[in-house]
Each structure stands twice: as C-alpha cells, then as structure tokens.
Design a protein around this motif. Sequence first.
Motif, PDB file in Angstrom:
ATOM      1  N   SER A  72       1.007  -4.432 -28.019  1.00 22.22           N
ATOM      2  CA  SER A  72       0.043  -4.185 -29.084  1.00 22.22           C
ATOM      3  C   SER A  72      -0.233  -5.341 -30.014  1.00 22.22           C
ATOM      4  O   SER A  72      -1.675  -5.546 -30.464  1.00 22.22           O
ATOM      5  CB  SER A  72       0.098  -2.908 -29.696  1.00 22.22           C
ATOM      6  N   GLY A  73       0.565  -6.042 -30.540  1.00 26.72           N
ATOM      7  CA  GLY A  73       0.411  -6.911 -31.471  1.00 26.72           C
ATOM      8  C   GLY A  73      -0.459  -8.407 -31.188  1.00 26.72           C
ATOM      9  O   GLY A  73      -0.991  -9.008 -32.041  1.00 26.72           O
ATOM     10  N   VAL A  74      -0.753  -8.548 -29.728  1.00 24.42           N
ATOM     11  CA  VAL A  74      -1.464  -9.645 -29.448  1.00 24.42           C
ATOM     12  C   VAL A  74      -2.812  -9.611 -30.260  1.00 24.42           C
ATOM     13  O   VAL A  74      -3.314 -10.652 -30.384  1.00 24.42           O
ATOM     14  CB  VAL A  74      -1.674  -9.913 -27.929  1.00 24.42           C
ATOM     15  N   LEU A  75      -3.264  -8.625 -30.339  1.00 23.38           N
ATOM     16  CA  LEU A  75      -4.815  -8.489 -31.017  1.00 23.38           C
ATOM     17  C   LEU A  75      -4.756  -9.130 -32.197  1.00 23.38           C
ATOM     18  O   LEU A  75      -5.780  -9.495 -32.756  1.00 23.38           O
ATOM     19  CB  LEU A  75      -5.198  -6.964 -31.011  1.00 23.38           C
ATOM     20  N   LYS A  76      -3.503  -9.060 -32.914  1.00 21.19           N
ATOM     21  CA  LYS A  76      -3.555  -9.745 -34.364  1.00 21.19           C
ATOM     22  C   LYS A  76      -2.700 -10.939 -34.263  1.00 21.19           C
ATOM     23  O   LYS A  76      -2.136 -11.542 -35.106  1.00 21.19           O
ATOM     24  CB  LYS A  76      -2.387  -8.811 -35.083  1.00 21.19           C
ATOM     25  N   GLY A  77      -2.802 -11.736 -32.900  1.00 19.84           N
ATOM     26  CA  GLY A  77      -2.262 -12.877 -32.607  1.00 19.84           C
ATOM     27  C   GLY A  77      -0.497 -13.047 -32.951  1.00 19.84           C
ATOM     28  O   GLY A  77       0.059 -14.192 -32.777  1.00 19.84           O
ATOM     29  N   LYS A  78       0.010 -11.820 -32.745  1.00 20.97           N
ATOM     30  CA  LYS A  78       1.642 -11.813 -32.854  1.00 20.97           C
ATOM     31  C   LYS A  78       1.969 -12.247 -31.397  1.00 20.97           C
ATOM     32  O   LYS A  78       1.305 -12.022 -30.362  1.00 20.97           O
ATOM     33  CB  LYS A  78       1.910 -10.545 -33.054  1.00 20.97           C
ATOM     34  N   ARG A  79       3.117 -12.901 -31.286  1.00 19.13           N
ATOM     35  CA  ARG A  79       3.651 -13.206 -29.954  1.00 19.13           C
ATOM     36  C   ARG A  79       4.365 -11.688 -29.286  1.00 19.13           C
ATOM     37  O   ARG A  79       4.484 -10.871 -30.081  1.00 19.13           O
ATOM     38  CB  ARG A  79       5.125 -14.104 -30.338  1.00 19.13           C
ATOM     39  N   GLY A  80       4.304 -11.697 -28.048  1.00 12.13           N
ATOM     40  CA  GLY A  80       4.832 -10.343 -27.338  1.00 12.13           C
ATOM     41  C   GLY A  80       5.676 -10.983 -26.271  1.00 12.13           C
ATOM     42  O   GLY A  80       5.809 -11.947 -26.015  1.00 12.13           O
ATOM     43  N   PHE A  81       6.492  -9.906 -25.929  1.00  8.08           N
ATOM     44  CA  PHE A  81       7.420 -10.214 -24.939  1.00  8.08           C
ATOM     45  C   PHE A  81       7.382  -8.713 -23.852  1.00  8.08           C
ATOM     46  O   PHE A  81       7.388  -7.673 -24.388  1.00  8.08           O
ATOM     47  CB  PHE A  81       8.699 -10.538 -25.622  1.00  8.08           C
ATOM     48  N   ILE A  82       7.325  -9.191 -22.663  1.00  5.93           N
ATOM     49  CA  ILE A  82       7.399  -7.829 -21.810  1.00  5.93           C
ATOM     50  C   ILE A  82       9.070  -7.856 -21.218  1.00  5.93           C
ATOM     51  O   ILE A  82       9.368  -8.949 -20.527  1.00  5.93           O
ATOM     52  CB  ILE A  82       6.542  -7.982 -20.580  1.00  5.93           C
ATOM     53  N   ALA A  83       9.960  -6.946 -21.564  1.00  8.58           N
ATOM     54  CA  ALA A  83      11.215  -7.042 -21.436  1.00  8.58           C
ATOM     55  C   ALA A  83      11.650  -6.517 -20.116  1.00  8.58           C
ATOM     56  O   ALA A  83      11.177  -6.147 -19.123  1.00  8.58           O
ATOM     57  CB  ALA A  83      12.041  -6.534 -22.521  1.00  8.58           C
ATOM     58  N   ALA A  84      13.162  -6.773 -19.896  1.00 10.12           N
ATOM     59  CA  ALA A  84      13.736  -6.591 -18.407  1.00 10.12           C
ATOM     60  C   ALA A  84      13.617  -5.380 -17.962  1.00 10.12           C
ATOM     61  O   ALA A  84      13.349  -5.188 -16.615  1.00 10.12           O
ATOM     62  CB  ALA A  84      15.116  -7.026 -18.629  1.00 10.12           C
ATOM     63  N   ASN A  85      13.275  -4.296 -18.465  1.00 13.33           N
ATOM     64  CA  ASN A  85      13.250  -2.872 -17.884  1.00 13.33           C
ATOM     65  C   ASN A  85      12.012  -2.592 -17.505  1.00 13.33           C
ATOM     66  O   ASN A  85      11.753  -1.306 -16.967  1.00 13.33           O
ATOM     67  CB  ASN A  85      13.783  -1.883 -18.890  1.00 13.33           C
ATOM     68  N   SER A  86      10.983  -3.399 -17.721  1.00 14.18           N
ATOM     69  CA  SER A  86       9.546  -3.527 -17.430  1.00 14.18           C
ATOM     70  C   SER A  86       9.309  -3.514 -16.051  1.00 14.18           C
ATOM     71  O   SER A  86       9.936  -4.278 -15.224  1.00 14.18           O
ATOM     72  CB  SER A  86       8.703  -4.107 -18.326  1.00 14.18           C
ATOM     73  N   LEU A  87       8.124  -2.751 -15.467  1.00 12.92           N
ATOM     74  CA  LEU A  87       7.446  -3.321 -14.177  1.00 12.92           C
ATOM     75  C   LEU A  87       6.408  -4.292 -14.674  1.00 12.92           C
ATOM     76  O   LEU A  87       5.975  -4.101 -15.983  1.00 12.92           O
ATOM     77  CB  LEU A  87       7.131  -2.295 -13.308  1.00 12.92           C
ATOM     78  N   PHE A  88       5.997  -5.086 -13.765  1.00  7.91           N
ATOM     79  CA  PHE A  88       4.826  -5.905 -14.321  1.00  7.91           C
ATOM     80  C   PHE A  88       3.602  -6.164 -13.145  1.00  7.91           C
ATOM     81  O   PHE A  88       4.284  -6.594 -11.919  1.00  7.91           O
ATOM     82  CB  PHE A  88       5.264  -7.257 -14.703  1.00  7.91           C
ATOM     83  N   SER A  89       2.549  -5.778 -13.260  1.00  9.57           N
ATOM     84  CA  SER A  89       1.598  -6.210 -12.429  1.00  9.57           C
ATOM     85  C   SER A  89       0.657  -7.421 -12.664  1.00  9.57           C
ATOM     86  O   SER A  89      -0.300  -7.302 -13.661  1.00  9.57           O
ATOM     87  CB  SER A  89       0.566  -4.830 -12.087  1.00  9.57           C
ATOM     88  N   PRO A  90       0.847  -8.612 -12.112  1.00 12.29           N
ATOM     89  CA  PRO A  90       0.094  -9.539 -12.627  1.00 12.29           C
ATOM     90  C   PRO A  90      -1.454  -9.471 -12.357  1.00 12.29           C
ATOM     91  O   PRO A  90      -2.052  -9.838 -13.322  1.00 12.29           O
ATOM     92  CB  PRO A  90       0.607 -10.687 -11.469  1.00 12.29           C
TER      93      PRO A  90
END
Length: 500
Positions: A72-90
């Motif tokens: 959620s922080g990306v809208l405020k220009g914050k860095r983000g990280f999608i961590a190891a236990n996540s799945l990810f759909s490019p």
Amino acid sequence: MCPNSFLLFMKKLGSWKGVVGTQHGDEAKGKIVDVLADEADEVVRYNGANNAGHKIYNTDGSRSVVLSQAPSGVLKGKRGFIAANSLFSPSAYFEELERIKKFGVDNAIHLTRIATQASLIQPHQRLRDVALAKEAIGTTGRGIGPGYGDRAMRTHGERQLDLRMGVLLEDTQKAMRIMQNNYDAEVALLERDPECDQKRLKAAIAKLNIKDLMAQEFDAINTLVGLELIEKDPAYIVRRLQQGMNILAEGAQSLYLANLGTTPYITSSDPSVGGAISCGMPWQYLKELIFVAKSIPTRVGKGPFITEYGGSAQEAYCMEDEGDKHNRAYEQAAYGHRLDACLRSNNPLEFAGAVRSQTDEYGGVSGRPRRLGEFDAYMIRTAIEMYGATGLHLSKVDCLQLLKHRESIRIGVGYAQSGKNIDYVPTNEADARRTEAVYREYGTFDADISNAKSAAELPKELRRMLQDLEDYLGCPIHSIGIGPRGDQVIFRQGNWALAA
Ligand code: IMP
C-alpha cells in the motif's frame, strides 16, 4: 550474545509494525496501512497475492484505487517488498501498475522489489482453481490454492510444479517452457477428471486465452528481470532493519481465513504475524501489532458466518451466479430509491442489501457482494488471545449510523448451541453452522460522525460501546475509522467513554 545485550544492541536499529485482519478479510486494512505508512520507510507484503484487494482513496476522497499485489505505501512513494511467503502474478501486477498510473503515481514499478523465494502464479494454477474450486468454495479464482499446493508439492513426476521468482534470473526461456508444459499437462489431466465439469473447463480455457497470457507473462517477467527488481538476498528485510529503517508489514486476508477458519472455506497462506516472521522479519524488532476489524463485518465466498443477517439465506443470495447476480448495480437499483424503508425493514436480506449498497461492500477485485453481519467480538477476542495484538483498529465506525432504526446495536460476546453456551470458536463447518451468537445490546445513534476530529465529538452511546468493547477484548482500541479518507481516523487518547 545474551538476550538482554541483544535487545540493547537492537535499540539503535529499526523496527517493524504489523497489520493483520481479524475477521474474514476486507476489514479495510488498506486504509489504515496507508495511514501508518506515513511513518514507515518501507511496506512489506508477506502473504497471499492478487486475491487481496486493498482499496485506497486520494486525500480528498474523490478517487480510489484497488491495490492487490503492490504494497500500500507505493502510493506515497514508499518502497515496497513482496516477501518470500507470497505468490506473485507478473501479468496481474502489470495490470495493477496501469491502475496505479491512472491514479496518478507513475514510478510505482521502481519502488517494489520481489523476493527471490516468492512463487510465480502460473496459468495452470489459475485454470485448476477456476475449474475445481471457484464454485465449490467461492475462491477468487486467481490460482492461490493450487499455487500454494504446488509450492508444497514442488514436483510431480516429470513436472516441475513450483517456480520461484529467482529461477527467472537464471533462464527465463526455460521457465516459460516449464509454464507451458505445466499448462498442457493440467488441461490433459482436467479433461480426464470425472470431478471436473467439462463445460466449465472449456469456458475457463477460452477465457484464460493461454497464448495471449503467456505473451503477457513473458513481457512482464522480462521487464522485472531487466529492471533488476527480483531481490536475490534472502536477508533483505533484516538488512533494512539493521540500517535503521521502519517497516510496516501488511497482512492480506485474515486470521479467520486461515487456522481459525473453517475448511475448505479458507485461503492458503498464513496471514498471522508468524507468516511475516517466517519471511525473515525477526520478532525482536516487532514494535506494534495492530489487528483490524470492521464494525460492519463481511464475508465473501462461501462458509459459516455466525452473525450473518439472515444466515444461510444471505449466503445463497450473495453467491448466486458465483456472486455476479446481485452486484453493485443491481442492489443500487433495488434499494437506492427506498433506502429508509429498507433500513427499517424486518427482512434481513433487504436490510443487509440496503446497508451494503450504502457502504459499498462489494469485492474490490471481484465485485462480488459481501455478506454482511453483526459485530462478533467473541471471535476477535479469541484471535487476540491466540495471536497477540498491541491494539485494534476498528474500521467503518461511521457506518453504524445506518443501524439507527434498529432497537439496538448488537455485539456478539459468546456462542451457544441449542440454548447452551459453548466456550470455543467452532472451526468445523457442521459445528459452526449450528452455533448462534449471544449478544450484548448498545444504544444506536443517528449522527454523521465522518467529520469528527476527536473522540469527544462522538455520540455518547458510541463512546460507551467502544469502551465496553475495549474492556471486553482486553486490548486497546488503537484507532477507529470514520470514513474512506486517510484523515478520517480517530486515535485513542484514553478511555473512550470519558473523552471530553
Ligand atoms: P482464495 O484466497 O482465492 O483461494 O479464496 C479462498 C477464500 O478466501 C474465499 O472465500 C475468498 O473469498 C477468500 N478471500 C481470499 N482473499 C480474500 C480477501 O482479500 N478478502 C476477503 N476474502 C478473501
């Protein structure tokens, strides 16, 4: 190093806060994460994937965007990280980036890194989810269950089922071939599966359009690799903490869609703070743990919901045509012109429909109507006891005004079966379905509280209820949400009832 000197050593360093859902998802976590992100250097997503939908409004509340994988922080220009236990759909992530661009944030792609150990969501997992689970369980159909299943399974005979983001750095072409093979093998398996409705499968195959999807995945993956957004260092988060950064861990879904939920109506990842810790966020740096509960609780998909208005009749109503039938447009047309009568109605479906249409309780990503119920404090107290919390954020408190014509606002404080109290949260479906809530009643209020600036401006009935709830939960109500904008939050300043 002994524990004490370890803690002293850590004082100089960063810390992290966690935000965790405590009902059935959709507790409005996105908004409080967005507010808390102001004080964070980075926001981490540690579970789930694009099954989540975190709706966030701009400062004047006129526009919103639904985030599903981007922290959620990306809208405020914050860095983000999608961590190891996540799945990810490019491919889904790039669609989301387009939505974020339209919302006015252009550089979001450069802000978020993705862990080498997160798993790719592959087309065959989406197909399996839609063909076998979407209707039966009410999943989001995004491949989440099969994705986590394959991650645990790793391989099956010749098939390499799970692909981690890190493998893309080695050989993208090979990863694409594995994905295509997995898809072809899955189609062949499902076509022979007697449990699989073949008409439904054909429709799902047509909708997925594998050729285009593979091309989209390929482009998205190449961009991520080219921009070096896949993080190789498994200790990335702790390194950031050691550099003195403050990190916010944003849980997706909820404790009641995990170990406290009723199988099979649960999701497949761990939303608890344990899920964050196992991504490499050490507990010694954990400063605050905020649970989130919505004052007008909802559930999407199937499964027991003890305080649901109208019980299983509302479940059936909301799930008709897999949730597509009674959507936002349908309900606004049905209830909008006779709102007051519906809010006075004794028909629980009509009442719930009117509240839903007024509070916009439709899936952020799926658009499905969310089943509505009364506030169940017993389930939240149990979650707090089991998983710990330093505070509770109670969202959408302004919406309780819609209960103004009812005799009281009821809050569940225990459970009973056939008139006899039980002292546990039932997690077995049959057990949960024969359980009813025991309620405490509070005075209603008819006031627009969405512009209140402090607890003192809230109606006294509400302040009393908040304090009583806090005493019952044994945990401070850290803050309440009174509207969609980030400034519509009232933080605890002491006893809610005595606020002056
Ligand atoms: P899945 O996560 O798509 O496998 O769906 C499993 C169950 O979790 C279904 O009942 C979904 O509706 C529910 N679910 C998954 N993600 C969310 C969410 O972000 N909010 C609310 N419910 C969710």
